[in-house]
Scaffold this motif. Structure first.
Motif, PDB file in Angstrom:
ATOM      1  N   GLY A   1      -1.710   9.786  11.848  1.00  0.00           N
ATOM      2  CA  GLY A   1      -1.695  11.135  11.292  1.00  0.00           C
ATOM      3  C   GLY A   1      -0.310  11.702  11.020  1.00  0.00           C
ATOM      4  N   ILE A   2       0.755  10.918  11.256  1.00  0.00           N
ATOM      5  CA  ILE A   2       2.111  11.455  11.081  1.00  0.00           C
ATOM      6  C   ILE A   2       2.339  11.947   9.654  1.00  0.00           C
ATOM      7  N   GLU A   3       1.654  11.336   8.695  1.00  0.00           N
ATOM      8  CA  GLU A   3       1.818  11.743   7.296  1.00  0.00           C
ATOM      9  C   GLU A   3       1.218  13.126   7.020  1.00  0.00           C
TER      10      GLU A   3
ATOM     11  N   ASP B   1       8.068  21.850  15.737  1.00  0.00           N
ATOM     12  CA  ASP B   1       8.500  22.152  14.369  1.00  0.00           C
ATOM     13  C   ASP B   1       9.096  20.899  13.733  1.00  0.00           C
ATOM     14  N   ILE B   2       9.658  20.044  14.600  1.00  0.00           N
ATOM     15  CA  ILE B   2      10.324  18.819  14.144  1.00  0.00           C
ATOM     16  C   ILE B   2       9.867  17.654  15.022  1.00  0.00           C
ATOM     17  N   ILE B   3       9.539  16.535  14.385  1.00  0.00           N
ATOM     18  CA  ILE B   3       9.240  15.299  15.129  1.00  0.00           C
ATOM     19  C   ILE B   3      10.323  14.275  14.811  1.00  0.00           C
TER      20      ILE B   3
ATOM     21  N   LYS C   1       3.123  18.930   8.798  1.00  0.00           N
ATOM     22  CA  LYS C   1       3.728  19.843   7.824  1.00  0.00           C
ATOM     23  C   LYS C   1       5.176  20.204   8.142  1.00  0.00           C
ATOM     24  N   GLY C   2       5.614  19.879   9.359  1.00  0.00           N
ATOM     25  CA  GLY C   2       7.009  20.134   9.709  1.00  0.00           C
ATOM     26  C   GLY C   2       7.906  19.013   9.237  1.00  0.00           C
ATOM     27  N   THR C   3       9.099  18.929   9.823  1.00  0.00           N
ATOM     28  CA  THR C   3      10.080  17.901   9.461  1.00  0.00           C
ATOM     29  C   THR C   3       9.887  16.664  10.334  1.00  0.00           C
ATOM     30  N   VAL C   4       9.908  15.494   9.707  1.00  0.00           N
ATOM     31  CA  VAL C   4       9.897  14.226  10.437  1.00  0.00           C
ATOM     32  C   VAL C   4      11.210  13.514  10.142  1.00  0.00           C
ATOM     33  N   ALA C   5      11.937  13.141  11.184  1.00  0.00           N
ATOM     34  CA  ALA C   5      13.241  12.490  11.005  1.00  0.00           C
ATOM     35  C   ALA C   5      13.318  11.229  11.838  1.00  0.00           C
TER      36      ALA C   5
ATOM     37  N   ASN D   1       0.094  20.687  12.410  1.00  0.00           N
ATOM     38  CA  ASN D   1       0.999  21.513  13.223  1.00  0.00           C
ATOM     39  C   ASN D   1       1.000  21.164  14.708  1.00  0.00           C
ATOM     40  N   SER D   2       0.523  19.963  15.056  1.00  0.00           N
ATOM     41  CA  SER D   2       0.504  19.613  16.480  1.00  0.00           C
ATOM     42  C   SER D   2       0.469  18.110  16.682  1.00  0.00           C
ATOM     43  N   ILE D   3       0.703  17.714  17.942  1.00  0.00           N
ATOM     44  CA  ILE D   3       0.515  16.326  18.367  1.00  0.00           C
ATOM     45  C   ILE D   3      -0.506  16.345  19.485  1.00  0.00           C
TER      46      ILE D   3
END
Length: 493
Positions: A159-161, A343-345, A164-168, A330-332
């Motif tokens: 589900g990482i795709e 907000d960021i993963i 809606k926040g930032t993935v780095a 919006n969650s894990i």
């Protein structure tokens, strides 16, 4: 009509201008000054890892007294250093000995072919993204590290795709990313995650490490008591101070790893006690800091002056242990029922292992599958003439292994010249080929290493084909050890 490729001839071509390549170049200049050489570097500058990674707080996970060059001592009074200081040190070291003048930047090696009749390598190189060049050399030295610079290890995070926040990913950190007052979740528990937490926590609202399983995280002082004593006793001689401090950093980790392999339960208890002393009462050691493996079965993480644990104690950082069920917009959500709202993963889940920089190697135009081959003394690949690879240690500084390799190969090059030998190639005997048991080159149980089984060459169970073990043995071998058994020496006509 296609433009003709330019051809450049050298005695030795080194691939990679990271810490391994710079060290190898120095040893060549020191011990084989009659040989011409160049370094081909795919990136725009010196430094390798320290040029590529830009995430906040990037630092060494080994002490700089041994991670630095033995021929140019690390002068600062701190053992763990930030990336910017390391890359400056490497650049200054290369400039000091004129090594930087031998580097061709933005030169990507696509492939290398060995010609048996000509007794030389021909390298197909793309320069500056488009220009095609040919380099030829009698010897090829691969100083390319062990991971893919172009592609990180892809973590399987369901589900990482949808997030809606930032993935780095730390390997390609967005330089303009603002994490001020944001909730950050770092997925992973290795050295990168341990480095990121205290550095992100300085600005973020809160930083959580989300780990499937814990690692050993040990606090080390910037300068310990032994170093202070050495500096006081050697105030009259800087060279002696440097030698003694470096010896201390070689000897103490060596003794610790020997203790860990001989008495794993006792070592585990010692580590657990040290970790418990750093934790706040609100965080339990089990499960968050109770690894399922023994020390050094995977790399031990170090944090200078306990900065990682300080964040746990002051509440700016925390640790969650569990398995991700899925990531929502919006969650894990974890399989345990726990839920995080970042907000960021940051996916600090390891590196994608790559051998020899991913180049294609052929012998007389026939493809060579390097993953099917055994490696001689952890340095030269079976059936591959006049070539060496730099593989450092996983339980000590990489540079110690790199320098043992460089000194061994310089000795072989000197002996080749003395005897009029034009080709050396590792060969297993028929008996070895039948009875050899495969062993891993990198003796780690980490996920990213296990996934690389089909990428890395093999170590053997006997003789010259064993994986490298520890520095004192390897450097003795480089100076005085057997360089005949398992090697075929071919004299020129």
């Amino acid at each position: 009509m296609a433009a003709e490729k330019s051809i450049h001839d050298y005695d030795v071509v080194l691939v990679g201008a990271g810490i391994s390549g710079i060290n190898f170049a120095y040893r060549l200049q020191e011990r084989n000054p009659e040989l011409s050489y160049c370094i081909l570097e795919g990136r725009h500058e010196i430094g390798g890892t320290w040029s590529l990674f830009k995430y906040p707080g990037i630092r060494s996970d080994s002490d700089l007294y041994t991670f630095g060059f033995p021929w140019r001592p690390w002068e600062e009074q701190t053992s763990i250093a930030e990336g910017a200081r390391i890359i400056n040190y490497v650049k200054e070291s290369a400039a000091m000995y004129g090594i930087d003048k031998k580097i061709e930047y933005k030169h990507h090696v696509n492939g290398a072919d060995w010609s048996t009749p000509a007794k030389r390598w021909t390298l197909d190189v793309t320069a500056n993204g488009s220009e095609q060049k040919t380099y030829r050399s009698k010897f090829l030295l691969m100083c390319t590290g062990y991971y893919d610079y172009d592609e990180p290890l892809k973590a399987q995070i369901p589900g990482i795709e949808d997030f809606k926040g930032t993935v780095a990913h730390p390997q390609f950190w967005p330089e303009d990313m603002d994490y001020t007052d944001k909730n950050v979740v770092i997925v992973g528990s290795g050295a990168t995650a341990i480095t990121l937490l205290p550095n992100l926590a300085a600005k973020a609202a809160h930083v959580t490490i989300l780990q499937r399983s814990p690692s050993y995280i040990m606090s080390v002082p910037a300068q310990d008591g032994i170093e202070k004593i050495i500096r006081k006793l050697t105030w009259w001689s800087k060279p002696l101070e440097h030698k003694l401090i470096r010896l201390k950093w070689i000897l103490v980790p060596f003794l610790l790893t020997c203790f860990a392999s001989t008495f794993p339960n006792a070592c585990r208890k010692m580590f657990s006690k040290a970790i418990q002393a750093q934790l706040p009462p609100t965080i339990a050691r089990d499960p968050h800091f109770n690894p399922s493996y023994n020390p050094w079965e995977q790399r031990v993480c170090f944090c200078p002056d306990g900065d990682f644990y300080a964040c746990l104690r002051n509440g700016t950082g925390s640790v969650e242990t569990g398995v991700i069920e899925k990531v929502t917009p919006n969650s894990i959500k974890l399989t345990s029922g726990a839920e995080l709202h970042p907000d960021i993963i940051v996916t600090a889940t390891g590196l994608k292992v790559r051998f020899a920089g991913g180049m294609k190697v052929t012998l007389d135009k026939e493809p060579l599958n390097m993953a099917e081959k055994f490696i001689w003394k952890g340095v030269m690949l079976e059936d591959m003439p006049n070539a060496a690879f730099v593989i450092g240690y996983v339980d000590a500084s990489w540079t110690l292994g790199a320098d043992a390799t460089a000194q061994l190969m310089c000795r072989i090059l000197k002996q080749m010249r003395k005897e009029g030998v034009v080709e050396v190639v590792p060969r297993r005997t028929e008996a070895e080929a039948k009875s050899m048991i495969e062993e891993p080159v990198l003796k780690l149980t980490s996920t990213y290493v296990r996934k690389a089984k089909d990428v890395l060459p093999k170590a053997g169970s006997t003789g010259q084909w064993r994986a490298r073990s520890y520095y004192f043995k390897d450097i003795w071998t480089a100076w005085f050890g057997d360089i005949r058994t398992g090697l075929e020496w071919v004299r020129g006509v």
